[in-house]
Write an enzyme that holds these catalytic residues in place. Structure first.
Site, PDB file in Angstrom:
ATOM      1  N   ASN A  13       0.921  -1.161  -0.066  1.00 26.94           N
ATOM      2  CA  ASN A  13       0.079  -0.102  -0.150  1.00 26.94           C
ATOM      3  C   ASN A  13       0.920   1.263   0.022  1.00 26.94           C
ATOM      4  OD1 ASN A  13      -2.979   0.661   2.121  1.00 26.94           O
ATOM      5  ND2 ASN A  13      -2.849   0.957   0.011  1.00 26.94           N
ATOM      6  N   ASN A  67      -7.245  10.407   1.036  1.00 27.74           N
ATOM      7  CA  ASN A  67      -7.339   9.322  -0.397  1.00 27.74           C
ATOM      8  C   ASN A  67      -7.143  10.033  -1.508  1.00 27.74           C
ATOM      9  OD1 ASN A  67      -8.271   7.034   1.121  1.00 27.74           O
ATOM     10  ND2 ASN A  67     -10.203   8.220   1.604  1.00 27.74           N
ATOM     11  N   CYS A  76      -5.669   4.442   8.286  1.00 27.06           N
ATOM     12  CA  CYS A  76      -4.952   3.785   7.332  1.00 27.06           C
ATOM     13  C   CYS A  76      -3.891   3.038   8.136  1.00 27.06           C
ATOM     14  CB  CYS A  76      -4.545   4.591   6.366  1.00 27.06           C
ATOM     15  SG  CYS A  76      -3.385   3.894   5.057  1.00 27.06           S
ATOM     16  N   ASN A  78      -1.823   0.476   7.105  1.00 32.24           N
ATOM     17  CA  ASN A  78      -0.624   0.375   6.470  1.00 32.24           C
ATOM     18  C   ASN A  78      -0.004   1.676   6.473  1.00 32.24           C
ATOM     19  OD1 ASN A  78      -0.789  -2.350   5.701  1.00 32.24           O
ATOM     20  ND2 ASN A  78      -1.996  -1.936   3.800  1.00 32.24           N
ATOM     21  N   ASN A 164     -12.766   3.584  10.543  1.00 32.27           N
ATOM     22  CA  ASN A 164     -13.012   3.503   9.364  1.00 32.27           C
ATOM     23  C   ASN A 164     -14.186   2.356   9.030  1.00 32.27           C
ATOM     24  OD1 ASN A 164     -11.132   1.849   9.140  1.00 32.27           O
ATOM     25  ND2 ASN A 164     -10.287   2.596   7.054  1.00 32.27           N
ATOM     26  N   GLU A 219     -11.314  -0.486  -1.625  1.00 35.53           N
ATOM     27  CA  GLU A 219     -11.094   0.343  -0.661  1.00 35.53           C
ATOM     28  C   GLU A 219     -11.881   1.693  -0.931  1.00 35.53           C
ATOM     29  OE1 GLU A 219      -7.458   2.666   1.778  1.00 35.53           O
ATOM     30  OE2 GLU A 219      -6.949   1.345   0.253  1.00 35.53           O
ATOM     31  N   ARG A 220     -12.557   2.455   0.188  1.00 36.48           N
ATOM     32  CA  ARG A 220     -13.126   3.547  -0.015  1.00 36.48           C
ATOM     33  C   ARG A 220     -12.624   4.750  -0.541  1.00 36.48           C
ATOM     34  NH1 ARG A 220     -16.021   6.447   5.262  1.00 36.48           N
ATOM     35  NH2 ARG A 220     -13.556   6.341   5.544  1.00 36.48           N
ATOM     36  N   CYS A 228      -4.754  -3.063   2.031  1.00 37.34           N
ATOM     37  CA  CYS A 228      -5.394  -2.137   2.821  1.00 37.34           C
ATOM     38  C   CYS A 228      -5.332  -2.631   4.289  1.00 37.34           C
ATOM     39  CB  CYS A 228      -7.128  -1.999   2.477  1.00 37.34           C
ATOM     40  SG  CYS A 228      -7.928  -1.001   3.639  1.00 37.34           S
ATOM     41  N   GLY A 229      -4.356  -1.893   5.238  1.00 27.79           N
ATOM     42  CA  GLY A 229      -4.092  -2.319   6.447  1.00 27.79           C
ATOM     43  C   GLY A 229      -5.478  -2.499   7.228  1.00 27.79           C
TER      44      GLY A 229
END
Length: 316
Positions: A13, A67, A76, A78, A164, A219-220, A228-229
């Site tokens: 990522n 993002n 997030c 990662n 999230n 991922e949003r 995605c961590g």
């Protein structure tokens, strides 16, 4: 405005990461910088923009993540590992509490997951399974491997706020087309989940004393991503909640970007240990008012770190 940054990745990522402790920009300005730098068609590219922010109270430093579409994520994981590494380097610390957008997390340096691979461990939680916290507008009780009325899928999902939002379904084999279709539906901000959600399909690849998961995530604000961590953390928690792995059992979690070690503890706390790899350093001019961007200048490359990570991948 000239920005210096390090390009980095956690489990594949990847992000530009800026030490923003002395930079005063508004949220819309940072959003424009994120859209400029994380643009895959540009000279930098990434799954978002990471910011190291200043110490605050009990927090040794903070992290913000924007993002590629300019929206700001609650967390997030990662990216947190990469940001924590930079924070530790500039403060001289080895561990501490990190401020996130609406929560916080513990981070610390730990033994490498492979030779030459800088590794950071993060701990988040207790996380929430309340539908409202996940952003769902239906239901009072948690959805744990349950059909979600109104979702255009017959699969059973576990809904988790990390904080999230994540919807996690276990599958025999990941179908990217099905995942993208559902992710696109959520990305449109439907009445069921107007703030959108990350959607993951997860395969249980090994059981017993050495369990392993494979996670594929839409991922949003990003789309289908190699890693995605927070999705890996949510999937680990969902696996423990549904009895697929044991509480307190270290689990290898794979994705197309690499691998992390994860543990879900009773009380809905998740620990992730994975790489925080710095690949190259650069500087670039971006106008925060317009998003206009100049050419990137590469200041140095971290070839040994890149080789160590690639060597780990080759051994998986």
């Amino acid at each position: 405005m000239r920005f210096t940054f390090v390009h980095c990745h956690g489990s594949g990522n990847d992000f530009p990461l800026i030490d923003a402790r002395g930079i005063d920009l508004s949220d819309p300005e940072w959003a424009r910088v994120a859209r400029a730098l994380a643009d895959r068609s540009g000279d930098v590219g990434g799954d978002g923009l990471l910011l190291l922010t200043a110490q605050d109270g009990s927090h040794i430093f903070g992290m913000r993540m924007f993002n590629p579409d300019g929206s700001e994520a609650e967390t997030c994981l990662n990216g947190l590992r990469c940001t924590a590494r930079l924070g530790f380097e500039v403060t001289g610390a080895e561990a501490g509490r990190v401020r996130l957008k609406v929560s916080d997390a513990e981070a610390r340096r730990v033994a490498p997951i492979a030779d030459g691979v800088t590794t950071i461990e993060t701990k988040v939680g207790p996380v929430s399974l309340a539908p409202g916290d996940v952003g769902l507008t239906i239901g009072d009780a948690p959805f744990v491997e349950a059909a979600i009325p109104g979702l255009p899928s017959e699969r059973k999902f576990t809904a988790v706020a990390m904080p999230n939002p994540h919807l996690v379904a276990f599958v025999d084999a990941v179908d990217d087309g099905e995942l993208v279709a559902l992710g696109d539906w959520c990305e449109a901000g439907p009445a069921l989940i107007p703030t959108r959600a990350n959607v993951s399909f997860v395969e249980l690849r090994e059981k017993g004393h050495a369990p392993a998961l494979f996670v594929r995530t839409y991922e949003r604000g990003v789309g289908l991503t190699n890693s995605c961590g927070s999705a890996m953390a949510a999937s680990t928690l969902a696996a423990a909640r549904t009895g697929r792995i044991g509480w307190g059992v270290e689990t290898r979690v794979f994705n197309r970007g690499g691998m992390v070690r994860a543990t879900a503890a009773i009380g809905d706390v998740v620990t992730i240990a994975g790489n925080a790899t710095f690949t190259w350093d650069g500087e670039i001019e971006v106008d925060p008012a317009t998003g206009a961007v100049g050419p990137v200048r590469i200041m140095g490359r971290r070839d040994e770190e890149v080789a160590a990570w690639e060597g780990m991948l080759a051994g998986l």
